[in-house]
Enzyme design. Sequence first.
Site, PDB file in Angstrom:
ATOM      1  N   ASP A 186       0.855  -1.192   0.000  1.00  0.00           N
ATOM      2  CA  ASP A 186       0.000   0.000   0.000  1.00  0.00           C
ATOM      3  C   ASP A 186       0.895   1.247   0.000  1.00  0.00           C
ATOM      4  OD1 ASP A 186      -2.415   1.389   0.217  1.00  0.00           O
ATOM      5  OD2 ASP A 186      -2.455   1.285   2.409  1.00  0.00           O
ATOM      6  N   HIS A 187       0.650   2.160  -0.910  1.00  0.00           N
ATOM      7  CA  HIS A 187       1.407   3.429  -0.968  1.00  0.00           C
ATOM      8  C   HIS A 187       2.918   3.249  -1.043  1.00  0.00           C
ATOM      9  CE1 HIS A 187      -2.112   5.986  -0.444  1.00  0.00           C
ATOM     10  NE2 HIS A 187      -2.524   5.144   0.485  1.00  0.00           N
ATOM     11  N   ALA A 243     -11.513   5.015   2.299  1.00  0.00           N
ATOM     12  CA  ALA A 243     -12.936   4.676   2.177  1.00  0.00           C
ATOM     13  C   ALA A 243     -13.565   4.178   3.479  1.00  0.00           C
ATOM     14  CB  ALA A 243     -13.110   3.656   1.061  1.00  0.00           C
ATOM     15  N   ASP A 295      -8.976   0.891   6.357  1.00  0.00           N
ATOM     16  CA  ASP A 295      -8.042   0.682   7.465  1.00  0.00           C
ATOM     17  C   ASP A 295      -8.606   1.288   8.752  1.00  0.00           C
ATOM     18  OD1 ASP A 295      -5.915   0.263   9.123  1.00  0.00           O
ATOM     19  OD2 ASP A 295      -4.485   1.496   8.022  1.00  0.00           O
ATOM     20  N   ASN A 352     -10.269   0.543  -0.210  1.00  0.00           N
ATOM     21  CA  ASN A 352      -9.305   0.429   0.892  1.00  0.00           C
ATOM     22  C   ASN A 352      -9.915   0.848   2.217  1.00  0.00           C
ATOM     23  OD1 ASN A 352      -7.517  -0.078  -1.160  1.00  0.00           O
ATOM     24  ND2 ASN A 352      -6.070   1.532  -0.611  1.00  0.00           N
ATOM     25  N   HIS A 375      -7.757   9.873   3.931  1.00  0.00           N
ATOM     26  CA  HIS A 375      -7.340   8.895   4.938  1.00  0.00           C
ATOM     27  C   HIS A 375      -7.715   9.336   6.361  1.00  0.00           C
ATOM     28  CE1 HIS A 375      -4.544   7.817   1.575  1.00  0.00           C
ATOM     29  NE2 HIS A 375      -5.019   6.634   1.901  1.00  0.00           N
ATOM     30  N   GLY A 376      -7.854   8.354   7.248  1.00  0.00           N
ATOM     31  CA  GLY A 376      -8.042   8.652   8.663  1.00  0.00           C
ATOM     32  C   GLY A 376      -9.503   8.743   9.077  1.00  0.00           C
ATOM     33  N   HIS A 383      -9.144   4.920  -2.240  1.00  0.00           N
ATOM     34  CA  HIS A 383      -8.465   4.959  -0.929  1.00  0.00           C
ATOM     35  C   HIS A 383      -9.331   5.766   0.025  1.00  0.00           C
ATOM     36  CE1 HIS A 383      -4.259   3.524  -1.753  1.00  0.00           C
ATOM     37  NE2 HIS A 383      -4.839   3.447  -2.936  1.00  0.00           N
TER      38      HIS A 383
HETATM   39  P1  13P Z   1      -9.027   4.828   5.602  1.00  0.00           P
HETATM   40  O1  13P Z   1      -8.120   5.638   6.474  1.00  0.00           O
HETATM   41  O2  13P Z   1     -10.227   5.600   5.186  1.00  0.00           O
HETATM   42  O3  13P Z   1      -9.380   3.518   6.197  1.00  0.00           O
HETATM   43  O4  13P Z   1      -8.216   4.510   4.232  1.00  0.00           O
HETATM   44  C1  13P Z   1      -7.278   3.474   4.169  1.00  0.00           C
HETATM   45  C2  13P Z   1      -6.452   3.505   2.934  1.00  0.00           C
HETATM   46  O5  13P Z   1      -6.734   4.182   1.971  1.00  0.00           O
HETATM   47  C3  13P Z   1      -5.257   2.652   2.899  1.00  0.00           C
HETATM   48  O6  13P Z   1      -4.481   2.873   1.754  1.00  0.00           O
HETATM   49  O1  G3H Z   2      -3.106   4.752   3.671  1.00  0.00           O
HETATM   50  C1  G3H Z   2      -2.828   4.624   4.849  1.00  0.00           C
HETATM   51  C2  G3H Z   2      -3.192   3.379   5.588  1.00  0.00           C
HETATM   52  O2  G3H Z   2      -4.295   3.615   6.416  1.00  0.00           O
HETATM   53  C3  G3H Z   2      -2.012   2.861   6.347  1.00  0.00           C
HETATM   54  O3  G3H Z   2      -1.707   3.670   7.413  1.00  0.00           O
HETATM   55  O4  G3H Z   2       0.741   4.113   7.166  1.00  0.00           O
HETATM   56  O5  G3H Z   2      -0.418   4.335   9.399  1.00  0.00           O
HETATM   57  O6  G3H Z   2      -0.029   2.082   8.376  1.00  0.00           O
HETATM   58  P1  G3H Z   2      -0.257   3.553   8.146  1.00  0.00           P
HETATM   59 ZN    ZN Z   3      -4.504   4.859   0.991  1.00  0.00          ZN
END
Ligand code: 13P
Ligand code: G3H
Ligand code: ZN
Length: 330
Positions: free
Chosen positions: A93-94, A234, A277, A275, A189-190, A232
């Site tokens: 991821d990223h 989401a 998280d 995605n 994100h977040g 992302h």
């Molecule tokens: P969230 O922070 O919305 O769960 O997104 C996660 C993400 O895009 C991971 O690449």
């Molecule tokens: O895109 C970000 C994901 O939520 C991962 O987060 O880099 O804190 O592991 P992280």
């Molecule tokens: Zn992401």
Amino acid sequence: MVSYKELGLVNTKELFNKAIEGGYAIPAFNFNNLEQMQAIVSAAAETKSPVILQVSSGARKYANQTLLRYLAQGAVEYAKELGTAVPIALHLDHGDTFELCKSCIDMGFSSVMIDGSHHSYEKNVELTAKVVEYAHKYDVTVEGELGVLAGVEDDVVAEHHTYTRPEEVQDFLQKTGVDSLAISIGTSHGANKFKPEQCTRNAEGILVPPSLRFDILEEIEKLTPGFPIVLHGASSVPQDKVALINKYGGALKDAIGIPEDELRRAAASAVCKINIDSDGRLAMTAAIREVFATQPAEFDPRKYLGPARDALKELYMHKIINVLGSANRI
Ligand code: 13P
Ligand code: G3H
Ligand code: ZN
């Protein structure tokens, strides 16, 4: 050099082709530890859903890339043991450099993201094309990104969204050869995706955030029919989890996510990877806080990580069945 094929993992090609055809999205859940992996795999096996296990740079730093890869290898066997050998992809991821993507490909990842979205368009094209050239030699699929999500992404903070420009998409796909594309249409994100003042209140007094830019998504779909799009950022930030966290000593303020009906709509379109998280983080934290607050004498980690794992599994099953629509698609 280890091929993901020897580990029983799959790349995303067939997963995405089927998702586009079937009008659903494949869940991409981030994992950093054993309990998260167990929850993801058992939810996917129980619902018969394909799944993407995602490893971020932060996860690599926290848990070690090699250990996470072995956990993913274990996930393939674990799913079989649970009675349903669901297709599992292991995805970076990223990824932010060619070297990082190469190192993941060389150690058994089946898919990588090269996120050049913070660079100039030309540099993004150049970096992405280099990763694709290497990855495709090993049948590893590559996700690129065009447009910048507001908030924190790859340790880069953006004040505002830079929405994906549909007119750049075709050129980017042609020049890079990516297999899927992450776009910016209003997600981020977040757990604080919107400020309350950006939202309106519905009849029940619940804050409703501004809609995603489906017009941009539709334009991209028209220009590149059938090409897999990725969302992302989401997470929906379930308010019951936020309330539990705050009830048991947390201090989450103005936590607002993407409404699930918007994600359902996206999943039915060219969006074939979603995605998630933060929602998992909230579910785990709520469960752990509840145990700490209600059973203060407990000190066996299994007694709080176990309920956290159960809460995570329930959340993932809900996403798979009710939001992404990927249940029973194997
Ligand atoms: P969230 O922070 O919305 O769960 O997104 C996660 C993400 O895009 C991971 O690449
Ligand atoms: O895109 C970000 C994901 O939520 C991962 O987060 O880099 O804190 O592991 P992280
Ligand atoms: Zn992401």
